[in-house]
Scaffold this active site. Structure first.
Site, PDB file in Angstrom:
ATOM      1  N   THR A  76       0.737  -1.107  -0.055  1.00  0.00           N
ATOM      2  CA  THR A  76       0.144  -0.017   0.019  1.00  0.00           C
ATOM      3  C   THR A  76       0.756   1.325  -0.097  1.00  0.00           C
ATOM      4  O   THR A  76       1.785   1.036   0.587  1.00  0.00           O
ATOM      5  CB  THR A  76      -1.044   0.201   1.225  1.00  0.00           C
ATOM      6  N   HIS A  94       2.909 -11.497  14.147  1.00  0.00           N
ATOM      7  CA  HIS A  94       3.786 -12.227  15.173  1.00  0.00           C
ATOM      8  C   HIS A  94       3.687 -13.681  15.525  1.00  0.00           C
ATOM      9  O   HIS A  94       4.346 -14.302  15.957  1.00  0.00           O
ATOM     10  CB  HIS A  94       4.004 -11.345  16.294  1.00  0.00           C
TER      11      HIS A  94
END
Length: 514
Positions: free
Chosen positions: A433, A485
């Site tokens: 993006t 994560h």
């Protein structure tokens, strides 16, 4: 013989639903595939349509009741059978409306049902966004009749032949399912029937009377009620031209145009609000329903933050080498490939190479499984008036920079025109993006599930940098990598971002694969 109305088959992840709204009452006549009741689950609102034409005789699950998959909600009896007074009245009313609508249809040849497109499995329903043609208005074959807005794309419904719309069954704003009947189309009808269609809208109002609502002592058609809410009008000041003084959409449009129905003060406001001190000047407010695309964006972004252990790492890249290369070859590139050389091509190629070196970043999480993708499909976020869409570049490792630039330009144009296909926005293993085109210097992008990472580009800003012991003004860009994560360790995320930085600061690495 009575026909059972059953709740839809819920997916495995949905245990039960709630009866949100009944659109018909016992005794009302219904047509086959007509919407009867809505079931609200924790994920979507499911529409239940009539399996057969007839009369609604029993409601076995009231609004607010909790129901299970395929539970019986009610029953439909034969429309012509001798039943209660309600059934009889409903049958008479249905016949009267049928005659009225039949008289209003444009004269012509063969009739067709105008249906919504077939939606993919990932799309449950759509909203009728706009009707481009009115009842009786002449149209040509393949001319656009209506737009259906889904949570991903806007789909066009075209005319099956030369002719005219005889009846609109799904008004603007109504929800429709895949292949639902939107209107009736007559071949050969048209321009000479405009006056007939005008009287048709007055007599049949293109709405079921069962969906009317009484406001301020006056009966409003659904389309009129929607416009009254949007423009915050005083219903008592609008003169209805429909049957029995019924207020039609055209009546509201006239009132909006001449400004004759503006509210002097909000009559529904509580007493305390009325006692508040007056504020000079106009303080206008406008309330509009959130589009399906915006609802989906909101839902997915919240879902991403709630389900992923999201973390962001930052770095900066000296864009001097890429800018020099671009300035040197932009004219030659334009002549050779008939497209401009931008920055996104370099980022897509750099990301493709980095994804090959760090397969965890190119993976996705599916429940308790990790799916490693042996290809690089990179989504590129594109901003439109309707919201953010993410079309996907397939097999970017095999694409040339010119192919990337051409495809992105095409995506951007078709996204703004609402012409992107659903298949072009499905899948993707990684997303890029670019907030820099709007002036963003730094941001934290949100992951696009089920992907596990997203790269954020930003504005190129000249800053003083230490280069070989000297201070130089260099064109710098901050890069941001948000990652899940649960799947990606901090070490891999940082090294992935450093790899992109190194490839961009020395573009020859992209050619030499080092």
């Amino acid at each position: 013989m009575a026909t059972e109305i059953k709740a839809p088959t819920f997916p495995e992840s949905v245990a039960e639903g709630t009866v949100a709204a009944w659109h018909k009452k016992p005794g009302d006549s219904v047509e086959r595939d007509e919407l009867i009741v809505e079931i609200e689950t924790d994920k979507v609102v499911l529409e239940v349509v009539a399996p057969e034409a007839g009369t609604l005789t029993d409601v076995m699950a009231e609004e607010g009741d909790t129901v299970e998959s395929e539970q019986v909600l009610g029953k439909i009896g034969e429309a012509s059978g001798a039943g209660s007074k309600k059934e009889s009245a409903a049958s008479d009313d249905s016949a009267e409306k049928a005659e009225s609508k039949e008289a209003a249809k444009p004269a012509g040849g063969k009739q067709h049902d105008v249906k919504a497109p077939s939606f993919p499995e990932s799309i449950q329903e759509g909203t009728v966004a706009t009707w481009h043609k009115k009842v009786g208005e002449a149209v040509k074959r393949d001319e656009v009749l209506a737009d259906i807005e889904t949570d991903k794309v806007v789909l066009e419904v075209v005319a099956p032949a030369d002719g005219a719309l005889a009846e609109i069954k799904a008004e603007e704003g109504s929800q429709v399912e895949s292949e639902a009947i939107l209107a009736t189309f007559v071949e050969g009808g048209g321009s000479d029937q405009a006056s007939a269609s005008s009287s048709s809208s007055a007599s049949s109002d293109a709405d079921d009377e069962g969906a009317d609502e009484k406001v301020g002592g006056k009966v409003l058609a659904p389309a009129a009620r929607k416009m009254v809410a949007e423009h915050d009008l005083d219903v008592s000041k609008i003169e209805g031209t429909g049957k029995g003084g019924r207020i039609l959409k055209e009546d509201v449009q006239k009132a909006v145009k001449d400004g004759s129905a503006k509210k002097a003060a909000k009559s529904s406001a509580p007493a305390k609000a009325a006692a508040a001190p007056a504020v000079e000047g106009e303080r206008a407010e406008k309330r509009v329903p959130m589009s399906r695309l915006r609802q989906t964006i909101a839902k997915r972004l919240v879902q991403a933050q709630q389900t992923a252990a999201m973390l962001t790492t930052y770095n900066e890249v000296d864009m001097g080498a890429v800018m020099s290369l671009r300035a040197q070859y932009k004219d030659t590139f334009l002549k050779a490939h008939d497209t401009k050389l931008g920055f996104m091509g370099f980022f897509v190629k750099a990301a493709s190479e980095a994804l090959k070196r760090f397969p965890d970043v190119n993976a996705s999480i599916d429940g308790t499984d990790i799916v490693y993708h042996g290809y690089q499909d990179i989504g590129v976020a594109v901003s439109t008036d309707r919201g953010l869409v993410v079309p996907v570049l397939r097999d970017t490792d095999n694409m040339k920079i010119a192919d990337v630039e051409k495809t992105i330009v095409d995506f951007g144009k078709r996204a703004r025109d609402g012409k992107l296909g659903i298949d072009e926005m499905q899948g993707g293993t990684f997303t890029i993006t670019n907030g820099g085109i709007f002036g963003s210097l730094m941001s934290t992008p949100i992951i696009n599930p089920p992907q596990t990472a997203i790269l954020g580009m930003h504005k190129i800003q000249e800053r003083p940098m230490a280069v070989n012991g000297k201070v130089e003004i260099r064109p710098m860009m901050y890069l941001a990598l948000s990652y899940d994560h649960r799947m990606i360790d901090g070490k891999d995320a940082v090294q992935f971002l450093v790899t992109i930085k190194e490839l961009l600061e020395d573009p020859a690495r992209l050619l030499l694969d080092v």
